[in-house]
Design a protein around this motif. Sequence first.
Motif, PDB file in Angstrom:
ATOM      1  N   MET A 233      18.208  -8.152  12.695  1.00 54.05           N
ATOM      2  CA  MET A 233      18.422  -9.104  13.793  1.00 54.05           C
ATOM      3  C   MET A 233      19.670  -9.110  14.452  1.00 54.05           C
ATOM      4  N   PHE A 234      20.121  -8.349  14.484  1.00 55.47           N
ATOM      5  CA  PHE A 234      22.098  -9.144  14.898  1.00 55.47           C
ATOM      6  C   PHE A 234      22.725  -6.631  15.476  1.00 55.47           C
ATOM      7  N   GLY A 235      23.183  -7.296  15.958  1.00 54.92           N
ATOM      8  CA  GLY A 235      23.909  -5.820  17.191  1.00 54.92           C
ATOM      9  C   GLY A 235      23.511  -5.921  18.495  1.00 54.92           C
ATOM     10  N   PRO A 236      24.185  -4.711  18.871  1.00 56.69           N
ATOM     11  CA  PRO A 236      23.025  -4.353  20.745  1.00 56.69           C
ATOM     12  C   PRO A 236      21.918  -4.287  20.452  1.00 56.69           C
ATOM     13  N   ILE A 237      21.680  -4.547  21.517  1.00 56.06           N
ATOM     14  CA  ILE A 237      19.850  -4.487  22.319  1.00 56.06           C
ATOM     15  C   ILE A 237      19.864  -2.606  22.455  1.00 56.06           C
ATOM     16  N   THR A 238      19.896  -2.109  21.800  1.00 54.28           N
ATOM     17  CA  THR A 238      19.259  -0.946  21.653  1.00 54.28           C
ATOM     18  C   THR A 238      18.609  -0.167  22.629  1.00 54.28           C
ATOM     19  N   HIS A 239      17.088  -1.039  22.602  1.00 55.26           N
ATOM     20  CA  HIS A 239      16.177  -0.263  23.615  1.00 55.26           C
ATOM     21  C   HIS A 239      15.214  -2.157  23.919  1.00 55.26           C
ATOM     22  N   GLU A 240      15.072  -1.843  25.013  1.00 57.60           N
ATOM     23  CA  GLU A 240      14.601  -2.236  26.375  1.00 57.60           C
ATOM     24  C   GLU A 240      13.072  -3.449  25.818  1.00 57.60           C
ATOM     25  N   GLU A 241      12.561  -3.098  25.475  1.00 55.90           N
ATOM     26  CA  GLU A 241      11.524  -3.397  24.756  1.00 55.90           C
ATOM     27  C   GLU A 241      11.808  -4.726  23.904  1.00 55.90           C
ATOM     28  N   ASN A 242      12.842  -4.691  23.006  1.00 51.65           N
ATOM     29  CA  ASN A 242      13.334  -6.321  22.564  1.00 51.65           C
ATOM     30  C   ASN A 242      13.871  -6.921  23.626  1.00 51.65           C
ATOM     31  N   LYS A 243      14.412  -6.317  24.695  1.00 54.15           N
ATOM     32  CA  LYS A 243      14.920  -7.771  25.519  1.00 54.15           C
ATOM     33  C   LYS A 243      13.772  -8.919  26.318  1.00 54.15           C
ATOM     34  N   LYS A 244      12.143  -8.207  25.919  1.00 56.01           N
ATOM     35  CA  LYS A 244      10.885  -8.834  26.424  1.00 56.01           C
ATOM     36  C   LYS A 244      10.556  -9.819  25.155  1.00 56.01           C
ATOM     37  N   LEU A 245      10.723  -9.749  24.276  1.00 51.44           N
ATOM     38  CA  LEU A 245      10.613 -10.409  22.860  1.00 51.44           C
ATOM     39  C   LEU A 245      10.659 -11.838  23.211  1.00 51.44           C
ATOM     40  N   THR A 246       9.634 -12.913  22.872  1.00 50.32           N
ATOM     41  CA  THR A 246       9.559 -14.051  22.817  1.00 50.32           C
ATOM     42  C   THR A 246      10.129 -15.154  21.246  1.00 50.32           C
ATOM     43  N   ASP A 247      10.161 -16.045  21.454  1.00 52.62           N
ATOM     44  CA  ASP A 247      10.635 -16.819  19.914  1.00 52.62           C
ATOM     45  C   ASP A 247       9.169 -17.147  19.183  1.00 52.62           C
ATOM     46  N   ILE A 248       9.270 -17.719  18.570  1.00 51.70           N
ATOM     47  CA  ILE A 248       7.939 -17.719  17.994  1.00 51.70           C
ATOM     48  C   ILE A 248       7.359 -19.711  18.171  1.00 51.70           C
ATOM     49  N   ASN A 249       5.841 -19.559  18.412  1.00 49.59           N
ATOM     50  CA  ASN A 249       5.579 -20.738  18.791  1.00 49.59           C
ATOM     51  C   ASN A 249       5.286 -22.174  18.382  1.00 49.59           C
ATOM     52  N   ALA A 250       4.939 -22.737  18.989  1.00 49.50           N
ATOM     53  CA  ALA A 250       4.712 -24.704  18.009  1.00 49.50           C
ATOM     54  C   ALA A 250       3.787 -23.678  16.552  1.00 49.50           C
TER      55      ALA A 250
END
Length: 563
Positions: free
Chosen positions: A443-460
């Motif tokens: 969950m923490f630290g730097p984002i080292t994979h570009e795919e992780n920047k596109k992740l969306t939070d959980i929905n309703a």
Amino acid sequence: MELLLNIVIYLPLFGALLLLIIRQDDWVRWTSLLITMATFVLSLPLLLQFDISLTGTAQYMTVGEPFLGDWDVKYMVGLDGLSMLLFMLTTFMAPIVVLSSWSSIKKHVAGFFSMLLILQTGSLGVFAALDLFMFYIFFELTQIPMFFLIGIWGGTDRIYATVKFFIYTLVGWLLMLVALIYVGFAAGNMVNDGVFTTDWRLLTSPEFQLGLVEQTWLFLAFGFAFCIKVPIFPFHSWLPLAHTEAPTAGSVVLAAIALKMGTYAILRYLIPLFPNAAIAFAPMFAVLGVIGIIYGALVAMVQKDVKKLVAYSSISHLGFVVLGMFAFNTIGAQGAIIQMVNHGLSTGALFIIVGMLYERRHSRMIADFGGIAKMMPVLTVMFMIAMLASIGLPGLNGFVGEFLILVGSFNSVVLGSYWYAVFAAVGVILAAGYMLWMFQRVMFGPITHEENKKLTDINAREIGLLVPIMIFIVWIGIRPTDFTRYSEAQVTWMLEDTQTRADAIAHNAHSTELPAWALKLYDVTPQVASYMESDHEEGATTAITAASGNSEVNRRENEENGL
């Protein structure tokens, strides 16, 4: 209420049959959700009207007629303090499991949700059955849908995982079936006019007394089957693979419900049926439990796959349950029961969260994550609560169960040493290490994979299925007596009854009739009864104390008789 209990048990089975005629996948999902929600709502009156002071018998009992010819095998279900919380956990988790599979299952949707509903009926039957043969039938009913859930909707190694799961389970439970038949004939000869019986009321009657040699072999046969199901080290190797390859719903059901069948069966059947053997083998089971606690934690610490890490943590947590049951005191057994519930909630939540991450990232490798708390703050909070509950943070549910088990084992007269609790406590420390380390890397630290920047939070929908679990995690941690009160009286009575029957069997045993190994294993002097003294911890009732007094009387009688 008897009718309501049967409706709750079989409503999911009816729903599974209904799904077979529904063609549209969306309707299948909504029907499954409606059936599981209705089952949970209908089960609430069973909890609300449960008499927590009633012991020695089940409530809401339905007793049918014998259905195997001349054998006294009948449909008999009911609930008591040992089964109520696990029964309710099953109805509570079912709609959550359905919601967790809402978007991830895309092939054979009707078949998938049918398997989930059949599995729910089997699980509810296991916890409600009061006939040993009916317990066996319901248990086998749970194996069929789990086999298909892993084998059809599992991962790349699903076939190997399914076969391994099936072989382990089959071997153990075929051996138990042989032992069950022996117990039925023995009980028939002793308490049922020579008629084969598996009626739980007769099997736990004072008149049913198996000899020490018989107890030993039957205890090992039943115990082997239950050890595989828990699983207890070293019978655990099927579990991590099954968890890893199963779909999210399969992993949640396996962790929250299916594994509890093994621990529940130990408490319900293994200990009361074979009291002297249970006492004699208690240190061995405690050792296996402690080994499982430490081994599971150490192996979890080196895992690179998040799901496999959670799977190995299950082995560690269930080791605590085994330790608590074989402490043979009220506080340890109470801790074991509430820990079964706790494990179902916290580990179930962790598997659901891992499934949510996999749906978005299509990977479970820890190295593929990092820094995603920025992208998924709501999931991070949910993940943190479930993780902290799993490691036993005070104020959350995991702490309650582990604390009671450690206190119970520390003061156990049967185990006779505080070192069990000391080594088990090491597992708590290790759990904090591997869980916090995993959470920090994911969950923490730097984002080292570009795919992780596109992740969306959980929905309703995903928030809605996690919030009820989080509520109970906090509720049990803050007010555990709201839950432990359902089982305390029954647990106390069970320990008293088990001790009384162990005392009677030991009193009637003659050392000249026992083989050498039995003489070495069992103390056939009156000291056998003293092993199951009452615990002197706060919260224990006077029933076990009275039983200890009875043991003292028997001790004097034996001395007068020259035994």
